[in-house]
Enzyme design. Structure first.
Site, mmCIF file in Angstrom:
data_model
loop_
_atom_site.group_PDB
_atom_site.id
_atom_site.type_symbol
_atom_site.label_atom_id
_atom_site.label_comp_id
_atom_site.label_asym_id
_atom_site.label_seq_id
_atom_site.Cartn_x
_atom_site.Cartn_y
_atom_site.Cartn_z
ATOM 1 N N HIS A 122 -33.024 29.183 0.889
ATOM 2 C CA HIS A 122 -32.078 30.254 0.610
ATOM 3 C C HIS A 122 -32.015 31.283 1.743
ATOM 4 C CE1 HIS A 122 -32.659 28.372 -3.318
ATOM 5 N NE2 HIS A 122 -31.437 28.773 -3.572
ATOM 6 N N ASN B 118 -46.080 35.280 -17.702
ATOM 7 C CA ASN B 118 -46.577 35.893 -16.458
ATOM 8 C C ASN B 118 -45.829 35.218 -15.326
ATOM 9 O OD1 ASN B 118 -47.814 36.883 -14.221
ATOM 10 N ND2 ASN B 118 -49.856 36.141 -14.710
#
Length: 437
Positions: A221, A289
């Site tokens: 990306h 988490n």
């Protein structure tokens, strides 16, 4: 030797190492060297930033993460950014946030419908299913590889509550029109902006049209952290929910190492817990988490300084390929969505269904000449085994999604590609067409 001097010597050695690595790189040899479709562009500053964070043993989320979140939110023109461990996790958090009981009547409930596209990457769709919601698949356009506001409008039914769509390959969808449509029907809008950081629609940054947007920092990306992602919003209530879901579902918003930011750590009563129960261990969501670390954030901060240059290079590379292949027979070349300024992720090519060759044959030729290719992710997701028995609805026909599945692939435009490499990609395509077209 004192610690500071030793630290500086290490960082100087890291920069020397980078220079040696760069100097040892083999020159590009067309047809022999590999031309990757994507990859991180990392320099001496990036390597030094990572090592510096390691020297400080910043192995959990901390100051670098908070600084990245602040700077990235400002860059993306949102009030809040929450760093997470991947773009896929960012999508999961964004959709899950919309199911929070704290939203009252606005919350998404199991069985509610969410409009999305059939041709895309699974992690745009998976959070919809993982939250017990029902994806409603719509088709896309060839050329832009985005859906349209008209298709979304036709897909809205009595149980539709949200729209979750990605900007395909860095090319914005009709974000203003779809945001207006969502407002008119009381729908939530989530923009999967993982492939399009820096893109604009109607002069406005993508990622600012929806209540929530997501970004990926995987090396393919626009910014690389190794693994990493981000959820952005200007809605402070949603921001708190995203943070809670990311951080185990806890209600407390103390940063790591803090103990009493709300000044009522032992002065609250929630649920049926006894009065004064430690707020650090009160949970208001069934969370996860999904935090990132300061090692990742340190690299992100170094990369963020180069974002504008990366976006410009991607546009320049895409334009060079587009001009080189203009007029190529039997191929549908990519085009920008009207009124959009893309921040290109890749250069998509579709072989026309009636062409005298197949996409597989063209891909095989490119790969044999060292040109890396990728399919347009999953193609038509409804054809994959994973989704065969999942609840979903299809709006209209998925004709173009099927054409993409059999006939579309993309090649790279990332900043690490040289003009020589781009010209090799174009000449290899032309070579194939001359022989088979």
């Amino acid at each position: 030797m004192n610690a500071e001097l030793a630290r500086q010597r290490v960082l100087d050695a890291v920069r020397d190492y980078q220079e040696a690595v760069d100097g040892a790189a083999e020159p590009f040899d067309a047809g022999v060297s590999e031309v990757w479709p994507s990859g991180a562009v990392l320099d001496a500053d990036d390597r030094a930033a990572l090592v510096e964070a390691a020297l400080d043993l910043r192995i959990a989320a901390g100051p670098a993460s908070r600084r990245f979140e602040s700077l990235f939110a400002r860059k993306m023109e949102r009030r809040k950014a929450h760093l997470t461990n991947s773009g896929s996790s960012a999508n999961l958090l964004a959709v899950s946030a919309l199911t929070s009981p704290q939203l009252g009547e606005r919350r998404l409930r199991p069985g509610d419908e969410v409009i999305t596209v059939a041709a895309g990457f699974p992690t745009t769709v998976n959070p919809i299913l993982q939250n017990g919601l029902v994806p409603v698949f719509v088709d896309i356009e060839l050329g832009t590889y985005n859906t349209t506001a008209d298709r979304v409008a036709r897909a809205i039914g009595p149980r539709t509550r949200a729209v979750v769509i990605a900007h395909a390959l860095g090319n914005p969808f009709e974000a203003a029109e779809i945001a207006d449509l969502a407002d008119a029907h009381g729908l939530h809008l989530v923009e999967d902006n993982c492939d399009a950081v820096g893109a604009r629609y109607d002069g406005r940054l993508t990622g600012t049209f929806g209540a929530l947007s997501t970004v990926s920092f995987y090396p393919a990306h626009h910014l690389a952290m190794g693994e990493g992602g981000c959820v952005l919003t200007s809605d402070l209530a949603l921001a708190r929910i995203v943070e809670s879901l990311r951080d185990w579902g806890r209600d407390c918003w103390c940063e790591p190492g803090e103990n009493d930011r709300c000044l009522k750590r032992f002065g609250q009563r929630m649920g049926t817990l006894p009065p004064g129960y430690d707020h650090k261990y009160i949970f208001s969501h069934v969370g996860y988490n999904l935090k990132a670390t300061d090692l990742q954030a340190a690299l992100g901060l170094s990369q963020l300084a180069k974002l504008d240059a990366f976006v410009a290079a991607r546009r320049r590379n895409w334009t060079r390929l587009r001009q080189s292949l203009d007029g190529a027979p039997h191929l549908i070349l990519p085009r920008a969505t009207e009124r959009a300024e893309p921040s290109w992720f890749g250069f998509a090519v579709t072989v026309e269904p009636e062409a005298p060759f197949t996409a597989r044959e063209l891909i095989a030729h490119l790969e044999s000449r060292g040109v890396g290719t990728r399919r347009l992710f999953a193609g038509n997701l409804t054809r994959h085994p994973a989704y065969a028995d999942t609840p979903h609805r299809i709006s209209g026909e998925l004709t173009n999604s099927d054409i993409v599945t059999s006939g579309t692939f993309w090649v790279g435009v990332y900043p690490g590609l040289s003009d020589e490499m781009l010209d090799h990609i174009a000449s290899t395509v032309k070579e194939f067409l001359a022989a088979r077209g």
